[in-house]
Design a protein around this motif. Structure first.
Motif, mmCIF file in Angstrom:
data_model
loop_
_atom_site.group_PDB
_atom_site.id
_atom_site.type_symbol
_atom_site.label_atom_id
_atom_site.label_comp_id
_atom_site.label_asym_id
_atom_site.label_seq_id
_atom_site.Cartn_x
_atom_site.Cartn_y
_atom_site.Cartn_z
ATOM 1 N N VAL A 104 -70.839 62.919 31.872
ATOM 2 C CA VAL A 104 -71.263 63.131 33.257
ATOM 3 C C VAL A 104 -72.635 63.816 33.300
ATOM 4 C CG1 VAL A 104 -70.588 64.123 35.491
ATOM 5 C CG2 VAL A 104 -68.847 63.196 33.969
ATOM 6 N N ALA A 105 -73.062 64.358 32.172
ATOM 7 C CA ALA A 105 -74.357 65.049 32.100
ATOM 8 C C ALA A 105 -75.511 64.169 32.567
ATOM 9 C CB ALA A 105 -74.616 65.527 30.668
ATOM 10 N N ILE A 106 -75.456 62.888 32.257
ATOM 11 C CA ILE A 106 -76.553 61.988 32.644
ATOM 12 C C ILE A 106 -76.685 61.934 34.171
ATOM 13 C CG2 ILE A 106 -75.289 59.792 32.655
ATOM 14 C CD1 ILE A 106 -78.575 60.059 30.893
ATOM 15 N N GLU A 107 -75.565 61.993 34.876
ATOM 16 C CA GLU A 107 -75.618 61.990 36.345
ATOM 17 C C GLU A 107 -76.086 63.342 36.880
ATOM 18 O OE1 GLU A 107 -75.509 60.448 40.217
ATOM 19 O OE2 GLU A 107 -75.608 59.466 38.264
ATOM 20 N N TYR A 108 -75.725 64.443 36.206
ATOM 21 C CA TYR A 108 -76.250 65.755 36.612
ATOM 22 C C TYR A 108 -77.778 65.741 36.532
ATOM 23 C CZ TYR A 108 -71.473 67.635 35.930
ATOM 24 O OH TYR A 108 -70.121 67.892 35.977
ATOM 25 N N LYS A 121 -68.663 68.528 23.842
ATOM 26 C CA LYS A 121 -67.854 67.356 24.196
ATOM 27 C C LYS A 121 -67.372 67.412 25.641
ATOM 28 C CE LYS A 121 -63.194 68.587 22.809
ATOM 29 N NZ LYS A 121 -61.997 68.120 22.155
ATOM 30 N N GLU A 122 -67.497 68.578 26.263
ATOM 31 C CA GLU A 122 -67.046 68.740 27.652
ATOM 32 C C GLU A 122 -67.686 69.971 28.260
ATOM 33 O OE1 GLU A 122 -62.980 70.975 26.146
ATOM 34 O OE2 GLU A 122 -62.909 68.885 26.777
ATOM 35 N N VAL A 166 -77.423 72.551 25.876
ATOM 36 C CA VAL A 166 -76.257 71.767 25.448
ATOM 37 C C VAL A 166 -76.472 70.268 25.617
ATOM 38 C CG1 VAL A 166 -74.601 73.657 25.752
ATOM 39 C CG2 VAL A 166 -75.070 72.103 27.670
ATOM 40 N N VAL A 167 -77.486 69.871 26.397
ATOM 41 C CA VAL A 167 -77.822 68.452 26.571
ATOM 42 C C VAL A 167 -79.334 68.346 26.730
ATOM 43 C CG1 VAL A 167 -77.487 66.354 27.944
ATOM 44 C CG2 VAL A 167 -75.628 68.015 27.762
ATOM 45 N N GLU A 168 -79.915 67.333 26.082
ATOM 46 C CA GLU A 168 -81.339 67.019 26.230
ATOM 47 C C GLU A 168 -81.478 65.518 26.389
ATOM 48 O OE1 GLU A 168 -84.166 68.813 23.318
ATOM 49 O OE2 GLU A 168 -82.309 69.380 22.286
ATOM 50 N N ALA A 169 -82.463 65.095 27.171
ATOM 51 C CA ALA A 169 -82.736 63.661 27.293
ATOM 52 C C ALA A 169 -84.096 63.446 27.937
ATOM 53 C CB ALA A 169 -81.673 62.966 28.134
ATOM 54 N N LYS A 170 -84.653 62.281 27.659
ATOM 55 C CA LYS A 170 -85.802 61.783 28.398
ATOM 56 C C LYS A 170 -85.245 60.662 29.265
ATOM 57 C CE LYS A 170 -89.408 63.105 25.218
ATOM 58 N NZ LYS A 170 -89.189 64.489 25.493
ATOM 59 N N ILE A 171 -85.495 60.747 30.564
ATOM 60 C CA ILE A 171 -84.924 59.783 31.505
ATOM 61 C C ILE A 171 -86.043 59.060 32.238
ATOM 62 C CG2 ILE A 171 -83.532 59.534 33.606
ATOM 63 C CD1 ILE A 171 -81.722 61.678 32.574
ATOM 64 N N ASN A 172 -85.910 57.741 32.304
ATOM 65 C CA ASN A 172 -86.864 56.901 33.018
ATOM 66 C C ASN A 172 -86.252 56.478 34.348
ATOM 67 O OD1 ASN A 172 -88.772 56.888 30.852
ATOM 68 N ND2 ASN A 172 -87.400 55.491 29.798
ATOM 69 N N ILE A 173 -87.045 56.600 35.391
ATOM 70 C CA ILE A 173 -86.601 56.344 36.766
ATOM 71 C C ILE A 173 -87.522 55.304 37.408
ATOM 72 C CG2 ILE A 173 -86.360 57.411 39.072
ATOM 73 C CD1 ILE A 173 -84.301 58.485 37.108
ATOM 74 N N PHE A 174 -86.941 54.464 38.256
ATOM 75 C CA PHE A 174 -87.727 53.560 39.094
ATOM 76 C C PHE A 174 -87.440 53.896 40.542
ATOM 77 C CE2 PHE A 174 -87.894 49.409 41.424
ATOM 78 C CZ PHE A 174 -89.276 49.338 41.486
ATOM 79 N N GLN A 175 -88.486 54.220 41.283
ATOM 80 C CA GLN A 175 -88.343 54.517 42.712
ATOM 81 C C GLN A 175 -89.278 53.589 43.486
ATOM 82 O OE1 GLN A 175 -89.024 58.609 43.826
ATOM 83 N NE2 GLN A 175 -87.813 58.345 45.676
#
Length: 152
Positions: free
Chosen positions: A56-60, A96-97, A132-141
């Motif tokens: 669910v982290a990706i949605e946060y 994991k949670e 606890v979570v890392e990411a690079k996220i690409n968005i299209f708006q």
């Protein structure tokens, strides 16, 4: 960064119960800090494990990006609009949670934004002072999300 004055419902283009973050704490033109606390009423909460699964982290992070973008848009007199999560890269999940009563801080920082609506963000989620979570996220708006969706 400046302290936020917008209710989360006014900057995340979802309706409850799909708004998963509690608040936008502060933001500026390149970065935002959001917060949420895991409760028994949290979406995706599992009463057996007393937690929310890590995926669910990706949605946060995505909703934190929406809060950032829309708060800045509202500051300029614009309207709240939707964006689309295109992809994530370098996703590292170290838990994991997310346990009951955990408070999570989500930081999103815009790396770039293109005229065509594509942008990239560096995102982290911290829990008890630890990443606890890392990411690079690409968005299209798109400029006109309704027209874009109608074409699809």
């Amino acid at each position: 960064m400046k302290k936020n004055t917008y209710a989360i419902e006014h900057v995340v283009p979802h309706a409850h119960p799909m708004i998963l973050i509690d608040e936008l704490l502060e933001y500026d033109d390149s970065k935002a800090l959001c917060q949420l606390t895991i409760t028994e009423n949290s979406n995706f909460y599992n009463s057996e494990t007393q937690s929310v699964p890590n995926y669910v982290a990706i949605e946060y992070m995505a909703q934190s990006i929406a809060a950032f973008a829309n708060a800045n848009e509202k500051d300029q007199g614009g309207e709240v609009s939707i964006g689309f999560l295109v992809s994530s890269r370098k996703l590292k999940v170290l838990v994991k949670e997310f346990s009951l009563a955990s408070t999570l801080l989500v930081t999103v920082e815009q790396l770039y934004s293109e005229e065509n609506g594509l942008s990239a963000f560096d995102c982290i989620i911290e829990q008890a002072g630890q990443i606890v979570v890392e990411a690079k996220i690409n968005i299209f708006q798109p400029n006109d999300a309704k027209a874009f969706l109608a074409e699809q």
